[in-house]
Design a protein around this motif. Structure first.
Motif, mmCIF file in Angstrom:
data_model
loop_
_atom_site.group_PDB
_atom_site.id
_atom_site.type_symbol
_atom_site.label_atom_id
_atom_site.label_comp_id
_atom_site.label_asym_id
_atom_site.label_seq_id
_atom_site.Cartn_x
_atom_site.Cartn_y
_atom_site.Cartn_z
ATOM 1 N N ALA A 87 26.597 44.920 35.570
ATOM 2 C CA ALA A 87 27.323 43.821 34.909
ATOM 3 C C ALA A 87 28.689 43.599 35.557
ATOM 4 N N ALA A 88 29.415 44.685 35.798
ATOM 5 C CA ALA A 88 30.743 44.578 36.423
ATOM 6 C C ALA A 88 30.628 44.027 37.844
ATOM 7 N N SER A 89 29.589 44.453 38.561
ATOM 8 C CA SER A 89 29.381 43.979 39.943
ATOM 9 C C SER A 89 29.059 42.486 39.970
ATOM 10 N N LEU A 90 28.296 42.027 38.989
ATOM 11 C CA LEU A 90 27.961 40.592 38.909
ATOM 12 C C LEU A 90 29.215 39.756 38.694
ATOM 13 N N VAL A 91 30.087 40.209 37.800
ATOM 14 C CA VAL A 91 31.345 39.485 37.540
ATOM 15 C C VAL A 91 32.220 39.492 38.795
ATOM 16 N N ASN A 95 33.295 36.185 41.170
ATOM 17 C CA ASN A 95 34.696 35.914 41.471
ATOM 18 C C ASN A 95 34.890 35.567 42.940
ATOM 19 N N GLN A 96 34.167 36.284 43.798
ATOM 20 C CA GLN A 96 34.216 35.986 45.240
ATOM 21 C C GLN A 96 33.528 34.662 45.546
ATOM 22 N N ALA A 176 27.780 34.858 34.666
ATOM 23 C CA ALA A 176 29.162 35.214 35.058
ATOM 24 C C ALA A 176 29.986 33.949 35.335
ATOM 25 N N ILE A 177 29.344 32.931 35.918
ATOM 26 C CA ILE A 177 30.013 31.637 36.135
ATOM 27 C C ILE A 177 30.382 31.035 34.780
ATOM 28 N N LEU A 178 29.427 31.127 33.852
ATOM 29 C CA LEU A 178 29.640 30.598 32.503
ATOM 30 C C LEU A 178 30.785 31.339 31.795
ATOM 31 N N TRP A 179 30.833 32.643 31.940
ATOM 32 C CA TRP A 179 31.897 33.479 31.353
ATOM 33 C C TRP A 179 33.263 32.993 31.837
ATOM 34 N N GLY A 184 36.724 33.285 30.217
ATOM 35 C CA GLY A 184 36.611 34.739 30.293
ATOM 36 C C GLY A 184 37.308 35.318 31.517
ATOM 37 N N THR A 185 38.044 36.398 31.306
ATOM 38 C CA THR A 185 38.700 37.123 32.400
ATOM 39 C C THR A 185 38.589 38.621 32.098
ATOM 40 N N ARG A 186 38.883 39.430 33.100
ATOM 41 C CA ARG A 186 38.845 40.881 32.902
ATOM 42 C C ARG A 186 39.826 41.300 31.808
ATOM 43 N N TRP A 187 41.011 40.679 31.812
ATOM 44 C CA TRP A 187 42.033 41.021 30.820
ATOM 45 C C TRP A 187 41.575 40.636 29.414
#
Length: 207
Positions: A87-91, A95-96, A176-179, A184-187
């Motif tokens: 999940a973290a890798s997808l986000v 981002n890239q 992840a695009i939708l997030w 949505g952000t990491r923070w």
């Protein structure tokens, strides 16, 4: 349509969690929750939509993702580190991708072809899954760090399983695009954790 809401952000996170769970199931068992996979794959081909939930058809289609996300966010210990890593890798990959207009264009062209194929053959046809897998392999898998999928070598070496895994990873990128589109952000994930958990409870009561 108001995108930036805690409900939409939680739905998008559930979409990511569902994709990660499906990848893990496929890698270890060679098969996955059929209904959940159909919803996740369909979400990739839903380019234009009236609402966030419409991308997944209905909240019921995200039952697996909602449950997995709830398990991961309950308590201080990560229940399933492998799923959390996917999940973290997808986000991180998404981002890239957001800075790569050329790659986004390539993906868009591929998805239009996949939409046409799904109308002709059916959503879960091997040709559609192979096309989605190719889109992922030719674009997102070239970004670093690549998502390394762990599992049973017997299943990972099968082309049909590998295609499903890559198609599910592409579905994870879609969520992840939708997030990100929903604010949505990491923070936000760190600081709004309790709000997200509360929203999850509300959504789980509806499925």
């Amino acid at each position: 349509m108001q995108l930036n809401t805690i409900t939409n952000q939680t739905i998008a996170l559930a979409g990511i969690a569902q994709a990660a769970a499906l990848v893990q199931q496929l890698a270890n068992k060679g098969a996955a929750d059929v209904a959940a996979m159909e919803v996740s794959i369909a979400s990739v081909l839903k380019i234009d939509s009236d609402s966030v939930i419409d991308i997944y058809g209905s909240l019921d289609g995200l039952k697996l993702g909602l449950k997995q996300l709830n398990e991961q966010m309950t308590g201080y210990k990560i229940v399933n580190p492998e799923q959390a890593r996917y999940a973290a890798s997808l986000v991180f990959l998404e981002n890239q991708l957001s800075d790569r207009k050329d790659m986004l264009k390539t993906i868009q062209v591929g998805l239009v072809k996949a939409q046409s194929q799904s109308e002709h053959f059916g959503l879960m046809h091997e040709n559609v899954l192979a096309n989605l897998a190719d889109i992922y392999q030719n674009t997102l898998s070239t970004l670093q760090p690549r998502i390394m999928v762990n599992g049973n070598p017997e299943y990972l070496s099968r082309p049909d399983v590998a295609n499903k895994i890559r198609a599910c990873l592409l579905a994870g990128i879609r969520s992840a695009i939708l997030w990100r589109q929903c604010g949505g952000t990491r923070w936000k994930f760190l600081f709004y954790r309790k709000k997200i958990q509360a929203e999850l409870q509300t959504l789980l009561k509806q499925v």
